[in-house]
Design a protein around this motif. Sequence first.
Motif: not given
Length: 165
Positions: A117-132
């Motif tokens: 849920g935290v955006t990478s310092p370069d602003g390129k990525y946000t990663v989250i877990e989701v359901e199916c």
Amino acid sequence: MSTTHAPYEKVFVGKRMKDLDAILLRYPTKQAALLPALWIVQEERGWVGEEAMTEVAGALDITPAYVKGVVTFYTMYHQHPVGKYFVQICTTSPCLCAGADKVTEAFLKHTGCNELGVTSPDGKYTVIEVECLGACGFATPVQINADTIENVSADKVPQILAGLK
Ligand code: FES
């Protein structure tokens, strides 16, 4: 200490107003066009903030509270700024058994996000877990923006990230 807040710039002007007008022609009521109208906002700004919700409400003659209810219901709408690449990893049990936790760890490490849920310092990525994600037979599926990649394993993550444009 004063806080500065940039004035809100409307989304529905120029081409984006024309886009909305074209969408409205396809629906029986203005309210029925809410989901695509919100999609325009997200395409334009990357997320849907409170002021944008108010603008959409005004454009469609509905209340901001109704718009907010819809935005908060659907996980596809971002209520906060996210990275250019929004990475959603299925970690529901079948995918977890197939190593989704390792896939998640690899994405967090190789994107520099380090935390969900935290955006990478370069602003390129946000990663989250989701359901199916509806691709249980192709564990682990990962959705990056509108594209879903199946059979992702931790060792494939660097190559997947390198292939993003
Ligand atoms: S459980 Fe992961 S896609 Fe269905």
